[in-house]
Write a protein that holds these residues in place. Structure first.
Motif, PDB file in Angstrom:
ATOM      1  N   ILE A 199       0.874  -1.235  -0.111  1.00  0.00           N
ATOM      2  CA  ILE A 199      -0.005   0.197   0.111  1.00  0.00           C
ATOM      3  C   ILE A 199       0.913   1.153   0.032  1.00  0.00           C
ATOM      4  O   ILE A 199       0.628   2.376  -0.781  1.00  0.00           O
ATOM      5  N   GLN A 200       1.762   1.253   0.725  1.00  0.00           N
ATOM      6  CA  GLN A 200       2.869   2.397   0.947  1.00  0.00           C
ATOM      7  C   GLN A 200       3.573   2.664  -0.678  1.00  0.00           C
ATOM      8  O   GLN A 200       3.632   3.842  -0.931  1.00  0.00           O
ATOM      9  N   LEU A 201       3.994   1.594  -1.019  1.00  0.00           N
ATOM     10  CA  LEU A 201       4.652   1.491  -2.439  1.00  0.00           C
ATOM     11  C   LEU A 201       3.654   1.959  -3.319  1.00  0.00           C
ATOM     12  O   LEU A 201       3.980   2.907  -4.353  1.00  0.00           O
ATOM     13  N   LYS A 208       1.096   4.020  -3.038  1.00  0.00           N
ATOM     14  CA  LYS A 208       0.698   5.400  -2.781  1.00  0.00           C
ATOM     15  C   LYS A 208       1.868   6.347  -3.390  1.00  0.00           C
ATOM     16  O   LYS A 208       1.603   7.416  -3.842  1.00  0.00           O
ATOM     17  N   LYS A 209       3.095   5.924  -3.359  1.00  0.00           N
ATOM     18  CA  LYS A 209       4.073   6.518  -4.008  1.00  0.00           C
ATOM     19  C   LYS A 209       3.914   6.351  -5.620  1.00  0.00           C
ATOM     20  O   LYS A 209       4.450   7.495  -6.112  1.00  0.00           O
ATOM     21  N   LEU A 210       3.802   5.286  -6.072  1.00  0.00           N
ATOM     22  CA  LEU A 210       3.509   5.274  -7.714  1.00  0.00           C
ATOM     23  C   LEU A 210       2.445   5.848  -8.239  1.00  0.00           C
ATOM     24  O   LEU A 210       2.502   6.390  -9.307  1.00  0.00           O
ATOM     25  N   CYS A 211       1.247   5.746  -7.419  1.00  0.00           N
ATOM     26  CA  CYS A 211       0.007   6.366  -8.118  1.00  0.00           C
ATOM     27  C   CYS A 211      -0.710   7.254  -7.102  1.00  0.00           C
ATOM     28  O   CYS A 211       0.008   8.156  -6.682  1.00  0.00           O
ATOM     29  N   SER A 212      -1.539   6.806  -6.642  1.00  0.00           N
ATOM     30  CA  SER A 212      -2.509   7.748  -5.333  1.00  0.00           C
ATOM     31  C   SER A 212      -2.927   6.749  -4.313  1.00  0.00           C
ATOM     32  O   SER A 212      -3.046   5.576  -4.635  1.00  0.00           O
ATOM     33  N   GLY A 213      -3.379   7.456  -3.285  1.00  0.00           N
ATOM     34  CA  GLY A 213      -3.731   6.314  -2.173  1.00  0.00           C
ATOM     35  C   GLY A 213      -5.087   5.801  -2.505  1.00  0.00           C
ATOM     36  O   GLY A 213      -5.220   4.541  -2.241  1.00  0.00           O
ATOM     37  N   PRO A 214      -6.196   6.542  -3.173  1.00  0.00           N
ATOM     38  CA  PRO A 214      -7.380   5.626  -3.392  1.00  0.00           C
ATOM     39  C   PRO A 214      -7.048   4.285  -4.362  1.00  0.00           C
ATOM     40  O   PRO A 214      -7.691   3.323  -3.993  1.00  0.00           O
ATOM     41  N   LYS A 215      -6.232   4.549  -5.448  1.00  0.00           N
ATOM     42  CA  LYS A 215      -5.944   3.450  -6.325  1.00  0.00           C
ATOM     43  C   LYS A 215      -5.110   2.285  -5.566  1.00  0.00           C
ATOM     44  O   LYS A 215      -5.227   1.185  -5.851  1.00  0.00           O
TER      45      LYS A 215
END
Length: 393
Positions: free
Chosen positions: A126-128, A130-137
């Motif tokens: 999940i943390q990765l 968030k870095k690559l795309c967005s939190g909801p995705k």
């Protein structure tokens, strides 16, 4: 289909061992982990598509009680067959070559299982994300569900089924041949294979003890998980956190810390005060909020949160941003105990799968002590479908 997938996975592991020991050490734990996770996802998608969606549709057919036997067995089989693959692939390599190269693979498998069962593998994904795309995705792809949590709980039982066949095999060879010198008739084939069985069995016990006693911390939940579950349904097995309807919901704080007393326990005033009971007019009249912290008397559907956490690892989760405990969704809780005949049948299926897969990798004749050498070449593939008599060597 699942049996063929597991055979393919173990066969690839065996080929990888022949090509590169390092490749085998890396592929076996990760390959079986991905196959296991894929089976859980497949079960969830099929249940939502053919069962839950029909129950939610008043005009659709009402499907039978799928949460009694089919759903638990499908989820349990994902872990049981994956663990059987790990055991047979490791054991077949040790039977053929001996040595102690299996230790890194086994330790990595235990570490991956612990990370997955405690939620840290998903947390890091999940943390990765968030870095690559967005939190909801990231939450839509990697967020835990009721199915994944149920899968983690069933690992306590399903991890031991694989040992029944191997222990029975070793005992049968001991009774039949009684040989105590390493060779084709040695009960465990060689001492390294015996240590594989002992190490993996002890590792399974340690793994369960760490998880059930929470000797290592469970991953924290964040506001993103609350948002994912806020629009769900308590009757859906996918739902992870229970939902409830509350008046006077504080806006702007996903953890609703105002509901807690100074001691960290839930305040009785959140639902027992006079102003918290709405009238019929209140339920039909929209209420406009004037500030982020305004509360309204209209009941709202929110995730169900518990007291402030007080266990040994609560400070770590609070540091990560989870100040309160979560109330689990009731959909997959309180399931009835499987009938004894079903439990025994499932253990037999996993044991037969494990023994058959080991026979595929080393040969049925060598497995039974009638051949002096491990079966090689295309005869092993033929043995998946047909065994000639006498057994080929």
């Amino acid at each position: 289909m699942l049996r063929v997938v597991r055979v393919d996975c173990a066969s690839l592991c065996h080929l990888a061992c022949k090509w590169s020991v390092s490749c085998c050490h890396f592929f076996l734990p990760f390959g079986t982990a991905f196959a296991e996770t894929g089976m859980v996802i497949f079960t969830r998608l099929m249940y939502n598509r053919f069962v839950h969606s029909n129950k939610s549709d008043p005009e659709g057919p009402l499907v039978g009680d799928q949460l009694y036997i089919p759903a638990p067995c499908l989820i349990m089989s994902a872990h049981a067959f994956a663990e059987g693959c790990r055991l047979t692939a490791t054991l077949s390599g040790v039977i053929q070559s001996g040595g102690w190269n299996w230790i890194p693979t086994s330790m990595l498998s235990v570490a991956l299982n612990l990370s997955a069962r405690l939620g840290w593998s998903r947390f890091m994904l999940i943390q990765l994300g968030k870095k690559l795309c967005s939190g909801p995705k990231a939450m839509a792809i990697f967020a835990p569900t009721g199915w994944s949590k149920y899968h983690d709980e069933l690992k306590i039982y399903a991890g031991y089924f694989r040992f029944a066949a191997i222990i029975s095999l070793f005992v049968a060879r001991l009774v039949s041949y009684g040989a105590f010198q390493e060779g084709p008739t040695f009960p465990s084939f060689n001492l390294s294979a015996l240590w594989v069985l002992i190490f993996l069995l002890v590792g399974e016990v340690i793994e369960d003890e760490v998880v059930t006693r929470e000797l290592l911390p469970v991953n924290p939940a964040g506001p993103g998980l609350l948002k994912v579950n806020a629009n769900g349904d308590n009757a859906d097995p996918t739902q992870l956190i229970s939902l409830e309807h509350l008046p006077n919901v504080q806006q702007g704080d996903p953890w609703r810390m105002s509901e807690l007393e100074k001691s960290g326990k839930l305040s009785l005033k959140r639902t027992s005060t006079l102003e918290s009971v709405p009238s019929v007019a209140d339920l039909t009249t929209p209420v406009q909020s004037t500030s982020p912290t305004t509360t309204t008397c209209v009941p709202q559907k929110v995730v169900s949160l518990g007291n402030s956490e007080t266990d040994a690892w609560s400070r770590l989760r609070k540091w990560f941003g989870q100040p309160r405990s979560l109330n689990s969704s009731p959909a997959l809780h309180g399931l009835r105990e499987l009938p004894f005949a079903v439990q025994l049948s499932f253990v037999g299926i996993v044991a037969e799968f494990t023994l058959g897969l080991l026979a595929l990798l080393v040969g049925a004749g060598y497995l039974r002590g009638t051949c002096e050498n491990v079966l090689v070449g295309s005869d092993r593939i033929v043995g998946l479908i047909y065994w000639s008599l006498p057994l080929p060597c």
